[in-house]
Scaffold this motif. Sequence first.
Motif, short mmCIF file in Angstrom:
data_model
loop_
_atom_site.label_atom_id
_atom_site.label_comp_id
_atom_site.label_asym_id
_atom_site.label_seq_id
_atom_site.Cartn_x
_atom_site.Cartn_y
_atom_site.Cartn_z
N ARG A 107 74.01 66.98 45.73
CA ARG A 107 73.56 65.59 45.70
C ARG A 107 72.10 65.48 46.15
NH1 ARG A 107 77.61 63.06 48.95
NH2 ARG A 107 79.11 63.40 47.31
N ASP A 108 71.69 66.34 47.09
CA ASP A 108 70.36 66.23 47.70
C ASP A 108 69.33 67.23 47.18
OD1 ASP A 108 71.30 64.17 49.32
OD2 ASP A 108 71.94 65.56 50.89
N VAL A 109 69.77 68.27 46.50
CA VAL A 109 68.85 69.33 46.11
C VAL A 109 68.10 68.96 44.83
CG1 VAL A 109 70.43 70.69 44.67
CG2 VAL A 109 68.64 71.85 45.95
N GLU A 110 66.85 69.44 44.74
CA GLU A 110 66.05 69.25 43.53
C GLU A 110 65.74 70.62 42.96
OE1 GLU A 110 62.75 66.59 43.81
OE2 GLU A 110 63.82 65.28 45.19
N VAL A 111 66.52 71.02 41.99
CA VAL A 111 66.38 72.32 41.32
C VAL A 111 66.21 72.03 39.84
CG1 VAL A 111 67.64 74.43 40.74
CG2 VAL A 111 67.69 73.58 43.06
N PRO A 112 65.33 72.77 39.15
CA PRO A 112 65.08 72.48 37.73
C PRO A 112 66.32 72.47 36.83
CG PRO A 112 63.45 74.02 38.56
CD PRO A 112 64.47 73.85 39.65
N VAL A 113 67.24 73.41 37.06
CA VAL A 113 68.42 73.50 36.20
C VAL A 113 69.66 73.66 37.06
CG1 VAL A 113 69.58 74.82 34.38
CG2 VAL A 113 67.08 74.58 34.34
N VAL A 114 70.66 72.84 36.79
CA VAL A 114 71.97 72.97 37.44
C VAL A 114 73.00 73.06 36.33
CG1 VAL A 114 73.66 71.92 38.99
CG2 VAL A 114 71.23 71.65 39.47
N ALA A 115 73.86 74.08 36.42
CA ALA A 115 74.86 74.29 35.38
C ALA A 115 76.20 74.59 36.03
CB ALA A 115 74.44 75.46 34.50
N ALA A 116 77.25 74.46 35.23
CA ALA A 116 78.59 74.77 35.72
C ALA A 116 79.45 75.25 34.57
CB ALA A 116 79.23 73.53 36.37
N ALA A 117 80.53 75.92 34.93
CA ALA A 117 81.46 76.41 33.93
C ALA A 117 82.86 75.90 34.27
CB ALA A 117 81.47 77.94 33.92
N CYS A 118 83.60 75.62 33.23
CA CYS A 118 85.02 75.28 33.35
C CYS A 118 85.25 74.19 34.41
CB CYS A 118 85.81 76.56 33.62
SG CYS A 118 87.56 76.43 33.24
N ALA A 119 86.19 74.41 35.31
CA ALA A 119 86.50 73.41 36.33
C ALA A 119 85.38 73.23 37.35
CB ALA A 119 87.81 73.76 37.04
N GLY A 120 84.39 74.13 37.32
CA GLY A 120 83.22 73.95 38.17
C GLY A 120 82.43 72.70 37.82
N THR A 121 82.59 72.20 36.61
CA THR A 121 81.89 70.97 36.22
C THR A 121 82.34 69.78 37.04
OG1 THR A 121 83.49 70.52 34.45
CG2 THR A 121 81.50 71.74 33.84
N PHE A 122 83.56 69.80 37.56
CA PHE A 122 84.03 68.69 38.40
C PHE A 122 83.32 68.66 39.74
CE2 PHE A 122 87.55 69.24 35.43
CZ PHE A 122 87.77 67.94 35.04
N VAL A 123 82.75 69.77 40.15
CA VAL A 123 81.97 69.82 41.41
C VAL A 123 80.66 69.10 41.24
CG1 VAL A 123 80.89 71.37 43.08
CG2 VAL A 123 83.11 71.99 42.07
N LEU A 124 80.11 69.13 40.02
CA LEU A 124 78.83 68.45 39.77
C LEU A 124 79.00 66.96 39.86
CD1 LEU A 124 77.38 70.52 36.80
CD2 LEU A 124 77.09 70.90 39.24
#
Length: 124
Positions: A107-124
């Motif tokens: 929520r607080d980090v500023e990184v150029p690219v954030v990605a996720a796979a499978c059920a990891g997308t629910f963490v985003l």
Amino acid sequence: MIDIIGTVPDMHIAILVTNGVFGTGVSALLDLVRAASVLSPDITVTLHAAASSVTTGNGLVLPIDAALPDAGSADVIVVPGLDVATPDELTTRLAAPDVRQIVAFLRDVEVPVVAAACAGTFVL
């Protein structure tokens, strides 16, 4: 530095892992980045977590390279899948303290690219 074929500059990839992460998902990411680093030696990858080690869903213990806040300096953050099979398992994992720490961090980090796979997308 540019890679040997001139396409990818230096890049640091941070993989955020939790207890119950899908082991194959982490292994595949590590293997892929290692293969890419043959062409571009300046691509690096580190595992980050809220603890010094995590246990995958199938029981493999992964040592962690760096603390969760250190991932904030990465060029790319990836959240691999969680080893869950049902909606109830997903709900339980998402409520776990280590997953909540990753959610708060993202929520607080500023990184150029954030990605996720499978059920990891629910963490985003």
